[in-house]
Scaffold this motif. Structure first.
Motif, PDB file in Angstrom:
ATOM      1  N   VAL A 190     -60.494 -26.077  89.206  1.00  0.00           N
ATOM      2  CA  VAL A 190     -61.766 -25.550  89.928  1.00  0.00           C
ATOM      3  C   VAL A 190     -61.946 -24.067  89.494  1.00  0.00           C
ATOM      4  CG1 VAL A 190     -62.975 -25.012  92.261  1.00  0.00           C
ATOM      5  CG2 VAL A 190     -61.368 -26.998  91.868  1.00  0.00           C
ATOM      6  N   GLY A 191     -62.948 -23.646  88.711  1.00  0.00           N
ATOM      7  CA  GLY A 191     -63.216 -22.446  88.145  1.00  0.00           C
ATOM      8  C   GLY A 191     -63.902 -21.439  89.218  1.00  0.00           C
ATOM      9  N   SER A 192     -64.679 -22.181  89.970  1.00  0.00           N
ATOM     10  CA  SER A 192     -65.664 -21.166  90.881  1.00  0.00           C
ATOM     11  C   SER A 192     -65.822 -22.148  92.188  1.00  0.00           C
ATOM     12  CB  SER A 192     -67.007 -20.718  90.252  1.00  0.00           C
ATOM     13  OG  SER A 192     -67.841 -21.731  90.082  1.00  0.00           O
ATOM     14  N   PHE A 193     -66.071 -21.341  93.303  1.00  0.00           N
ATOM     15  CA  PHE A 193     -66.188 -21.808  94.521  1.00  0.00           C
ATOM     16  C   PHE A 193     -66.954 -20.997  95.341  1.00  0.00           C
ATOM     17  CE2 PHE A 193     -63.661 -23.679  98.876  1.00  0.00           C
ATOM     18  CZ  PHE A 193     -65.092 -23.789  99.182  1.00  0.00           C
ATOM     19  N   HIS A 194     -68.302 -21.185  95.596  1.00  0.00           N
ATOM     20  CA  HIS A 194     -69.237 -20.493  96.240  1.00  0.00           C
ATOM     21  C   HIS A 194     -69.844 -21.226  97.384  1.00  0.00           C
ATOM     22  CE1 HIS A 194     -69.488 -17.296  93.096  1.00  0.00           C
ATOM     23  NE2 HIS A 194     -69.622 -18.221  92.400  1.00  0.00           N
ATOM     24  N   ALA A 195     -69.638 -20.663  98.643  1.00  0.00           N
ATOM     25  CA  ALA A 195     -70.235 -20.856  99.899  1.00  0.00           C
ATOM     26  C   ALA A 195     -70.365 -19.627 100.928  1.00  0.00           C
ATOM     27  CB  ALA A 195     -69.222 -22.047 100.534  1.00  0.00           C
ATOM     28  N   GLY A 196     -71.383 -19.538 101.685  1.00  0.00           N
ATOM     29  CA  GLY A 196     -71.494 -18.725 102.774  1.00  0.00           C
ATOM     30  C   GLY A 196     -71.862 -17.405 102.359  1.00  0.00           C
ATOM     31  N   ALA A 197     -72.215 -16.592 103.202  1.00  0.00           N
ATOM     32  CA  ALA A 197     -72.496 -15.428 102.877  1.00  0.00           C
ATOM     33  C   ALA A 197     -72.436 -14.257 104.128  1.00  0.00           C
ATOM     34  CB  ALA A 197     -74.124 -15.185 102.903  1.00  0.00           C
ATOM     35  N   ARG A 198     -72.130 -14.691 105.563  1.00  0.00           N
ATOM     36  CA  ARG A 198     -71.657 -13.766 106.610  1.00  0.00           C
ATOM     37  C   ARG A 198     -70.531 -14.610 107.258  1.00  0.00           C
ATOM     38  NH1 ARG A 198     -74.294  -9.649 108.311  1.00  0.00           N
ATOM     39  NH2 ARG A 198     -73.647 -10.408 110.119  1.00  0.00           N
ATOM     40  N   PRO A 199     -69.954 -13.590 108.018  1.00  0.00           N
ATOM     41  CA  PRO A 199     -68.795 -13.940 108.936  1.00  0.00           C
ATOM     42  C   PRO A 199     -69.266 -15.178 109.907  1.00  0.00           C
ATOM     43  CG  PRO A 199     -68.951 -11.822 109.360  1.00  0.00           C
ATOM     44  CD  PRO A 199     -69.980 -12.072 107.999  1.00  0.00           C
ATOM     45  N   ASN A 200     -70.506 -14.893 110.596  1.00  0.00           N
ATOM     46  CA  ASN A 200     -71.005 -15.568 111.713  1.00  0.00           C
ATOM     47  C   ASN A 200     -71.937 -16.430 111.482  1.00  0.00           C
ATOM     48  OD1 ASN A 200     -72.864 -13.590 111.079  1.00  0.00           O
ATOM     49  ND2 ASN A 200     -72.964 -12.873 113.493  1.00  0.00           N
ATOM     50  N   VAL A 201     -71.932 -16.838 110.130  1.00  0.00           N
ATOM     51  CA  VAL A 201     -73.195 -18.002 109.862  1.00  0.00           C
ATOM     52  C   VAL A 201     -72.512 -19.280 109.139  1.00  0.00           C
ATOM     53  CG1 VAL A 201     -75.437 -18.397 108.393  1.00  0.00           C
ATOM     54  CG2 VAL A 201     -74.951 -16.275 109.502  1.00  0.00           C
ATOM     55  N   ILE A 202     -72.553 -20.391 109.471  1.00  0.00           N
ATOM     56  CA  ILE A 202     -72.197 -21.458 108.740  1.00  0.00           C
ATOM     57  C   ILE A 202     -73.471 -22.102 107.770  1.00  0.00           C
ATOM     58  CG2 ILE A 202     -71.316 -23.969 108.782  1.00  0.00           C
ATOM     59  CD1 ILE A 202     -69.959 -23.112 111.445  1.00  0.00           C
ATOM     60  N   GLY A 203     -73.079 -21.811 106.173  1.00  0.00           N
ATOM     61  CA  GLY A 203     -74.151 -22.096 105.633  1.00  0.00           C
ATOM     62  C   GLY A 203     -74.555 -23.609 105.229  1.00  0.00           C
ATOM     63  N   GLU A 204     -75.412 -23.832 104.567  1.00  0.00           N
ATOM     64  CA  GLU A 204     -75.904 -25.165 104.451  1.00  0.00           C
ATOM     65  C   GLU A 204     -75.081 -25.848 102.945  1.00  0.00           C
ATOM     66  OE1 GLU A 204     -78.714 -26.799 105.893  1.00  0.00           O
ATOM     67  OE2 GLU A 204     -78.999 -25.306 107.367  1.00  0.00           O
ATOM     68  N   GLU A 205     -74.667 -25.252 102.168  1.00  0.00           N
ATOM     69  CA  GLU A 205     -74.091 -26.014 101.147  1.00  0.00           C
ATOM     70  C   GLU A 205     -72.920 -25.273 100.464  1.00  0.00           C
ATOM     71  OE1 GLU A 205     -77.308 -26.758  98.003  1.00  0.00           O
ATOM     72  OE2 GLU A 205     -76.877 -24.671  97.210  1.00  0.00           O
ATOM     73  N   ALA A 206     -72.122 -25.998  99.797  1.00  0.00           N
ATOM     74  CA  ALA A 206     -70.975 -25.289  98.889  1.00  0.00           C
ATOM     75  C   ALA A 206     -71.102 -25.864  97.419  1.00  0.00           C
ATOM     76  CB  ALA A 206     -69.843 -25.652  99.372  1.00  0.00           C
ATOM     77  N   VAL A 207     -70.897 -24.838  96.342  1.00  0.00           N
ATOM     78  CA  VAL A 207     -71.019 -25.346  95.000  1.00  0.00           C
ATOM     79  C   VAL A 207     -69.712 -24.927  94.404  1.00  0.00           C
ATOM     80  CG1 VAL A 207     -72.235 -25.090  92.810  1.00  0.00           C
ATOM     81  CG2 VAL A 207     -73.545 -24.825  95.112  1.00  0.00           C
ATOM     82  N   LEU A 208     -69.103 -25.813  93.721  1.00  0.00           N
ATOM     83  CA  LEU A 208     -67.850 -26.083  93.150  1.00  0.00           C
ATOM     84  C   LEU A 208     -68.323 -26.106  91.354  1.00  0.00           C
ATOM     85  CD1 LEU A 208     -65.414 -28.002  95.006  1.00  0.00           C
ATOM     86  CD2 LEU A 208     -66.082 -25.618  95.581  1.00  0.00           C
ATOM     87  N   GLU A 209     -67.363 -25.540  90.494  1.00  0.00           N
ATOM     88  CA  GLU A 209     -67.512 -25.549  89.332  1.00  0.00           C
ATOM     89  C   GLU A 209     -66.013 -26.052  88.852  1.00  0.00           C
ATOM     90  OE1 GLU A 209     -71.068 -23.287  87.046  1.00  0.00           O
ATOM     91  OE2 GLU A 209     -69.701 -21.987  88.236  1.00  0.00           O
ATOM     92  N   ILE A 210     -66.073 -27.015  87.952  1.00  0.00           N
ATOM     93  CA  ILE A 210     -64.651 -27.654  87.609  1.00  0.00           C
ATOM     94  C   ILE A 210     -64.534 -28.023  86.172  1.00  0.00           C
ATOM     95  CG2 ILE A 210     -63.138 -29.619  87.973  1.00  0.00           C
ATOM     96  CD1 ILE A 210     -64.740 -29.967  90.889  1.00  0.00           C
ATOM     97  N   THR A 211     -63.454 -27.818  85.559  1.00  0.00           N
ATOM     98  CA  THR A 211     -63.362 -28.392  84.430  1.00  0.00           C
ATOM     99  C   THR A 211     -62.149 -29.343  84.250  1.00  0.00           C
ATOM    100  OG1 THR A 211     -63.236 -27.882  82.052  1.00  0.00           O
ATOM    101  CG2 THR A 211     -61.796 -26.516  83.194  1.00  0.00           C
ATOM    102  N   THR A 212     -62.475 -30.546  83.571  1.00  0.00           N
ATOM    103  CA  THR A 212     -61.357 -31.317  83.539  1.00  0.00           C
ATOM    104  C   THR A 212     -61.086 -31.641  82.080  1.00  0.00           C
ATOM    105  OG1 THR A 212     -62.896 -33.062  83.118  1.00  0.00           O
ATOM    106  CG2 THR A 212     -62.293 -32.794  85.566  1.00  0.00           C
ATOM    107  N   ARG A 213     -59.676 -31.632  81.656  1.00  0.00           N
ATOM    108  CA  ARG A 213     -59.420 -32.151  80.286  1.00  0.00           C
ATOM    109  C   ARG A 213     -58.245 -33.171  80.079  1.00  0.00           C
ATOM    110  NH1 ARG A 213     -60.789 -26.909  77.274  1.00  0.00           N
ATOM    111  NH2 ARG A 213     -62.425 -26.147  78.749  1.00  0.00           N
TER     112      ARG A 213
END
Ligand SMILES: [Zn+2]
Ligand SMILES: [Zn+2]
Length: 447
Positions: free
Chosen positions: A260-283
């Motif tokens: 898992v090369g990147s994992f983006h979710a959330g923006a503030r400590p007191n807010v639960i966001g709508e989505e999370a995005v992961l970027e993954i490489t497989t070999r």
């Protein structure tokens, strides 16, 4: 390897000796070509000057030359009577790296991107060496056409680093226009004693697939999680659970990677966001292995979304994929035996492991690459050692793999092949390899 069914006949060894007769006289000019290409690197898709140098040199070697094949790709054709067709490939592009070798012919070139930013450019993957070896092989095979029968296609490929050039040449009908070869042969510079050839039958470079995973939650106040579905927590479980794929599902004797090369979710400590995005490489060593990893990732992602009661199913998209490079065992055995016979047993060794990096060479032989048949074209690809003897001896460790990790590798600012032994071996390897598959001209008896 000698003494088996793949040992070259006397006629093939004689043809190889004829082809190599001109090598020593050629090395001075090839050294100058190599230094010129090294000092003038061009990024993927911008190989205009390199392609001109290549086209002129292939014409001087006696080839019929076609430019603009799949972008800046160049194809030279050498013909000597009737017989099989064999393709040789060298790649031409460089990397956005600032050279720090201190060599007198080091690159000072920059490339102005579309956004106006100047980026440094360096031949840090040895493609200048591959191109020079291709030109040397064309010259030797062209000068010794009396020694062999058939056709040799010389493919100077653009845009390897963006893994798009081989596909572009195929899409431009390279083998429909110039003939389907019985095999495609090539080589890559690698940290190893300069001049050593490393062969391996079967898988050589991993197949890969890069994925983008989008997990959907239900956002809300961080202090009232009971009314939300937290995509960040869902993503964290996915990352953890993905570690089980290689550990628990893959044969431990097979190399495999799920990163898992990147994992983006959330923006503030007191807010639960709508989505999370992961970027993954497989070999994995081959496409079916990568397909199994991708299927496992999809299963885990969907199961974790279900476990979290996600409001809708996650999306898993394959953003990039390259087929693995799997060498044809028969082609490798023939080429390796001929290399050992004409260059000496000590010039040839076994490549110990599959690389988890990627190379787009295999796209040239993919099913359908000739515009018709679904049969893949057999591949023979080997590594060419380039490390200066003094640097190699100073490196610690007693295995090839450990020492190779201790000397400047490809894609680094200090990557500096030792030109003369690397060119001598690389040209000899590429010029003689097709003779393992072409018909020798001499009617000498086998054996
Ligand atoms: Zn590279
Ligand atoms: Zn490369």
């Amino acid at each position: 390897m000698t003494g088996d069914v793949h040992a070259p006949t006397r006629a093939r060894r004689a043809a190889a000796a004829e082809v190599l007769a001109g090598l020593e006289d050629l090395l001075g000019d090839l050294g100058a070509t190599y230094r010129d290409l090294h000092a003038h690197p061009e990024l993927s898709g911008h190989e205009r000057r390199t392609a001109e140098v290549v086209a002129d040199a292939l014409a001087a070697a006696g080839c019929e030359v076609t430019t603009g094949v799949g972008g800046h790709g160049v194809v030279g054709v050498l013909t000597s009577g009737d017989g099989p067709t064999v393709a040789l490939r060298g790649d031409m592009d460089a990397l956005p790296i600032r050279e720090a070798t201190g060599l007198p012919y080091a690159s000072a070139v920059t490339h102005r991107r579309a956004d106006g930013v100047d980026v440094p450019v360096m031949h840090a993957c040895g493609h200048d060496l591959h191109t020079t070896c291709l030109l040397g092989a064309a010259h030797l095979l062209g000068a010794a056409r009396h020694a062999w029968r058939g056709r040799v296609l010389l493919l100077a490929q653009p845009a390897e680093e963006s893994v798009s050039g081989a596909k572009a040449m195929v899409a431009d009908g390279v083998f429909r226009r110039f003939g389907r070869p019985v095999a495609i042969l090539g080589q890559h510079a690698t940290p190893a004693p300069a001049g050593l050839l490393l062969h391996r039958a079967g898988p050589l470079y991993a197949a890969n697939a890069n994925l983008e995973v989008r997990l959907h939650g239900t956002g809300g106040h961080g202090a009232r999680p009971e009314g939300t579905v937290d995509p960040l927590a869902m993503g964290a479980y996915v990352v953890t659970r993905l570690q089980g794929i290689v550990a628990r599902e893959v044969d431990p004797r097979q190399p495999a990677v799920v990163t898992v090369g990147s994992f983006h979710a959330g923006a503030r400590p007191n807010v639960i966001g709508e989505e999370a995005v992961l970027e993954i490489t497989t070999r994995a060593p081959d496409t079916s292995g990568v397909e199994a990893l991708v299927a496992a990732v999809e299963r885990v992602v969907h199961a974790e979304a279900a476990a979290a009661a996600a409001p809708r199913a996650p999306e898993v998209i394959v953003t990039e994929a390259t087929r693995g490079l799997v060498n044809d065992p028969d082609v490798v055995a023939r080429v390796r035996a001929l290399h050992a016979a004409v260059l000496g047993e000590g010039a040839v060794a076994e490549q110990p492991e599959v690389r988890t990096t990627s190379e787009d060479f295999a796209e040239l032989g993919a099913p359908g690459a000739d515009g018709g048949s679904d049969e893949p074209i057999p591949l023979g690809f080997w590594f060419l050692g380039i490390t200066p003897a003094t640097v190699w001896q100073a490196a610690g460790g007693d295995s090839l793999t450990v020492r190779a990790a201790a000397v400047p590798g490809t894609h680094t600012p200090r990557f500096a092949p030792d030109p003369e032994p690397s060119l001598r071996a690389g040209v000899a390897a590429l010029a003689t390899a097709p003779l393992a598959l072409l018909d020798p001209a001499a009617a000498a008896p086998a054996g």
